[in-house]
Design a protein around this motif. Structure first.
Motif, mmCIF file in Angstrom:
data_model
loop_
_atom_site.group_PDB
_atom_site.id
_atom_site.type_symbol
_atom_site.label_atom_id
_atom_site.label_comp_id
_atom_site.label_asym_id
_atom_site.label_seq_id
_atom_site.Cartn_x
_atom_site.Cartn_y
_atom_site.Cartn_z
ATOM 1 N N ARG A 136 0.912 -1.144 0.011
ATOM 2 C CA ARG A 136 0.091 0.005 0.049
ATOM 3 C C ARG A 136 0.973 1.252 -0.167
ATOM 4 N NH1 ARG A 136 -3.151 -2.653 4.044
ATOM 5 N NH2 ARG A 136 -2.018 -1.507 5.603
ATOM 6 N N ASP A 137 2.247 1.086 0.594
ATOM 7 C CA ASP A 137 3.139 2.410 0.628
ATOM 8 C C ASP A 137 3.974 2.306 -0.732
ATOM 9 O OD1 ASP A 137 1.890 3.058 2.985
ATOM 10 O OD2 ASP A 137 3.262 1.785 4.261
ATOM 11 N N GLY A 138 3.613 1.581 -1.500
ATOM 12 C CA GLY A 138 4.584 1.682 -2.558
ATOM 13 C C GLY A 138 5.871 0.913 -2.578
ATOM 14 N N TRP A 139 5.858 -0.169 -1.761
ATOM 15 C CA TRP A 139 7.091 -1.079 -1.713
ATOM 16 C C TRP A 139 6.404 -2.685 -2.296
ATOM 17 C CZ3 TRP A 139 11.589 0.614 0.446
ATOM 18 C CH2 TRP A 139 11.734 1.938 1.003
ATOM 19 N N THR A 157 1.348 1.163 -6.241
ATOM 20 C CA THR A 157 0.901 0.227 -5.045
ATOM 21 C C THR A 157 0.953 -1.029 -5.452
ATOM 22 O OG1 THR A 157 -1.419 0.553 -5.895
ATOM 23 C CG2 THR A 157 -0.358 1.910 -4.171
ATOM 24 N N TRP A 158 1.083 -2.051 -4.553
ATOM 25 C CA TRP A 158 1.630 -3.335 -4.867
ATOM 26 C C TRP A 158 0.697 -4.385 -3.975
ATOM 27 C CZ3 TRP A 158 4.880 -5.025 -8.828
ATOM 28 C CH2 TRP A 158 5.516 -3.972 -9.347
ATOM 29 N N GLU A 159 0.402 -5.334 -4.463
ATOM 30 C CA GLU A 159 -0.266 -6.530 -3.774
ATOM 31 C C GLU A 159 0.677 -7.990 -3.945
ATOM 32 O OE1 GLU A 159 -4.102 -7.974 -5.275
ATOM 33 O OE2 GLU A 159 -3.733 -7.476 -7.091
ATOM 34 N N PRO A 192 1.536 -5.147 -9.560
ATOM 35 C CA PRO A 192 1.003 -3.624 -9.332
ATOM 36 C C PRO A 192 -0.488 -3.613 -9.194
ATOM 37 C CG PRO A 192 1.675 -3.695 -11.425
ATOM 38 C CD PRO A 192 2.054 -4.946 -10.947
ATOM 39 N N THR A 193 -1.056 -2.593 -8.349
ATOM 40 C CA THR A 193 -2.372 -2.691 -8.402
ATOM 41 C C THR A 193 -2.954 -1.333 -9.004
ATOM 42 O OG1 THR A 193 -2.179 -1.761 -6.224
ATOM 43 C CG2 THR A 193 -2.642 -3.925 -6.058
ATOM 44 N N ASP A 194 -2.063 -0.496 -9.433
ATOM 45 C CA ASP A 194 -2.549 0.788 -10.075
ATOM 46 C C ASP A 194 -1.445 0.814 -11.367
ATOM 47 O OD1 ASP A 194 0.008 1.183 -9.188
ATOM 48 O OD2 ASP A 194 -0.514 3.071 -8.190
ATOM 49 N N GLN A 195 -1.961 1.737 -12.429
ATOM 50 C CA GLN A 195 -1.061 2.123 -13.460
ATOM 51 C C GLN A 195 -0.424 3.374 -13.214
ATOM 52 O OE1 GLN A 195 -0.856 -0.120 -15.890
ATOM 53 N NE2 GLN A 195 -2.232 -1.427 -14.684
ATOM 54 N N VAL A 196 0.860 3.237 -13.791
ATOM 55 C CA VAL A 196 1.496 4.850 -13.553
ATOM 56 C C VAL A 196 0.904 5.880 -14.356
ATOM 57 C CG1 VAL A 196 3.742 5.536 -14.082
ATOM 58 C CG2 VAL A 196 3.610 3.212 -13.692
#
Length: 196
Positions: A136-139, A157-159, A192-196
């Motif tokens: 959630r914090d981008g790691w 953000t990642w899962e 990744p859970t979002d797109q750049v």
């Protein structure tokens, strides 16, 4: 010294039979070649060596898993039939160096590379919660071992998921990327859970 209640004699026999079957059945035509081809016995030695190496790798990873699940070196040594000290000397894996007094340590950085940090100590029971928070914090996860995770910073953000070995094709089809090599009994994945 080992606890006979962990595996029944029937379970032990079944595991031994499966390993022997894999060694004989892995190389095509090996079992049949043993009837009339002396070269077949050298192929059998090669197949048995691969089986022994794989069994050794699985044992090391199973021990790391037991440690990550909170089992002591006394318990691990008891199952192996050796002392705590012998088990620890043979199978201990050290986490990357962390900042003194910190649960999360900085990794040595390569110029221009994204920052990394080590999350330690973690166990099999809390590592996924730690990865959820980090994601959630981008790691995102880049390495792991018994009692530690190495994550790298990103602008996404990642899962993260932990799955048993046989699910690799499905995970890949769903857009997951495997992290590191297989860690018995699990494989670790991220996306990744979002797109750049």
């Amino acid at each position: 010294m080992s606890d006979p209640r962990l595996l029944s004699p029937q379970e032990i026999a079944a595991i031994r039979e499966e390993i022997a079957g894999a060694v004989l059945g892995g190389p095509e035509g090996l079992a049949a070649s043993l009837e009339n081809d002396p070269e077949g016995f050298l192929r059998l030695v090669a197949a048995a060596r691969v089986g022994a190496e794989e069994s050794s790798r699985l044992l090391r990873e199973a021990i790391q898993g037991a440690r990550a699940a909170g089992h002591s070196w006394d318990s691990v040594g008891g199952v192996l039939g050796v002392s705590r000290q012998a088990a620890q000397q043979r199978f201990a894996v050290k986490a990357p160096a962390a900042e003194p007094g910190s649960a999360i340590g900085a990794q040595d950085q390569v110029d221009g590379a994204p920052p990394r940090r080590t999350i330690t100590p973690v166990t099999a029971f809390n590592e996924m919660a730690e990865l959820e928070e980090a994601g959630r914090d981008g790691w995102h996860l880049v390495d792991y071992g018994p009692l530690f995770l190495v994550v790298e910073a990103s602008d996404r953000t990642w899962e993260h998921r932990r799955a048993f070995g046989g699910q690799r094709r499905r995970m890949k089809a769903e857009g997951w990327t495997q992290v590191g090599t297989w860690s018995f009994p699990w494989r670790y994945y991220k996306r990744p859970t979002d797109q750049v």
